[in-house]
Scaffold this active site. Structure first.
Site, PDB file in Angstrom:
ATOM      1  N   VAL A 101       0.836  -1.200   0.000  1.00 41.63           N
ATOM      2  CA  VAL A 101       0.000   0.000   0.000  1.00 41.63           C
ATOM      3  C   VAL A 101       0.872   1.251   0.000  1.00 41.63           C
ATOM      4  O   VAL A 101       0.591   2.226  -0.694  1.00 41.63           O
ATOM      5  CB  VAL A 101      -0.966  -0.001   1.202  1.00 41.63           C
ATOM      6  CG1 VAL A 101      -1.908   1.194   1.126  1.00 41.63           C
ATOM      7  CG2 VAL A 101      -1.779  -1.290   1.236  1.00 41.63           C
ATOM      8  N   CYS A 102       1.951   1.212   0.777  1.00 42.24           N
ATOM      9  CA  CYS A 102       2.864   2.351   0.824  1.00 42.24           C
ATOM     10  C   CYS A 102       3.539   2.572  -0.519  1.00 42.24           C
ATOM     11  O   CYS A 102       3.753   3.718  -0.945  1.00 42.24           O
ATOM     12  CB  CYS A 102       3.914   2.135   1.908  1.00 42.24           C
ATOM     13  SG  CYS A 102       3.225   1.970   3.556  1.00 42.24           S
ATOM     14  N   GLU A 103       3.895   1.499  -1.180  1.00 43.42           N
ATOM     15  CA  GLU A 103       4.487   1.598  -2.511  1.00 43.42           C
ATOM     16  C   GLU A 103       3.510   2.271  -3.470  1.00 43.42           C
ATOM     17  O   GLU A 103       3.888   3.163  -4.243  1.00 43.42           O
ATOM     18  CB  GLU A 103       4.852   0.203  -3.027  1.00 43.42           C
ATOM     19  CG  GLU A 103       5.456   0.199  -4.414  1.00 43.42           C
ATOM     20  CD  GLU A 103       5.742  -1.205  -4.917  1.00 43.42           C
ATOM     21  OE1 GLU A 103       6.162  -1.326  -6.087  1.00 43.42           O
ATOM     22  OE2 GLU A 103       5.541  -2.167  -4.155  1.00 43.42           O
TER      23      GLU A 103
END
Length: 209
Positions: free
Chosen positions: A99-101
């Site tokens: 999700v952070c990517e």
């Protein structure tokens, strides 16, 4: 001290394995949250509640002075001193996860249309070396990567530090040219993405270009 560090590593590992922070979603579309919780309150990870600690950042307040490390220069950066530019802060638990990517790619790719006086900044507690490797491997440009890895000073100064994992809560903050916070979204469920388009709109309005 050694036991405390080990506890932090174990808790963080369990946090991700449980599907929290930036867990892998098996190729499914990642939900986008338009709601927000307040800094210094609570976020959830797959429904499990986690407390946010520190001094809550508020709209209308100045960004607190904290030392972050630039991933490419290794120099200390105090974002409270970056006046004259609109700042779009994209805060993630860990850039090496799904999700952070996605959030960071969105900031780089979709955010490229923002005016040049909008500084796009990715902040996490990853080491500067991990941030630099990620940026180079992903071939991301136009972003400033700042690390809060040492003591979580940024997280504590903004109320965005997750108490048990000691990671940063997923959030987006827009700061005007006078260093005043104009928009905050803290994503209530950490496995969801923030509403980046709304943040982009706020930044563009403050830019005036």
């Amino acid at each position: 001290m050694k036991d405390h560090r080990m506890r932090t590593i174990i808790v963080a590992a369990l946090f991700f394995l449980a599907g929290g922070g930036c867990a892998f979603h098996g190729g499914a579309a990642i939900p986008i949250d338009t709601a927000s919780t307040a800094p210094g309150t609570m976020v959830s990870v797959k429904g499990e509640v986690h407390k946010l600690v520190g001094t809550p950042l508020q709209v209308g307040s100045q960004v607190p002075a904290t030392a972050l490390i630039d991933a490419f220069t290794m120099k200390k950066i105090d974002i409270s001193q970056m006046k004259g530019k609109v700042l779009l802060l994209s805060v993630v638990p860990s850039i090496d996860t799904k999700v952070c990517e996605s959030q960071t790619h969105y900031l780089a790719d979709k955010g490229a249309r923002l005016p040049q006086d909008v500084v796009r900044i990715a902040i996490s507690r990853d080491t500067p070396f991990a941030q630099k490797r990620f940026a180079e491997e992903a071939k991301l440009s136009g972003l400033t990567f700042l690390s809060d890895y040492k003591e979580g000073a940024f997280g504590r100064a903004t109320g965005l530090l997750i108490d048990d994992s000691m990671l940063l809560a997923r959030s987006v903050v827009v700061v005007d040219k006078d260093n005043v916070v104009r928009y905050i979204q803290v994503v209530p469920e950490l496995s969801h993405l923030p509403d980046m388009e709304t943040a982009f709109g706020k930044a563009m309005a403050l830019s005036g270009k």
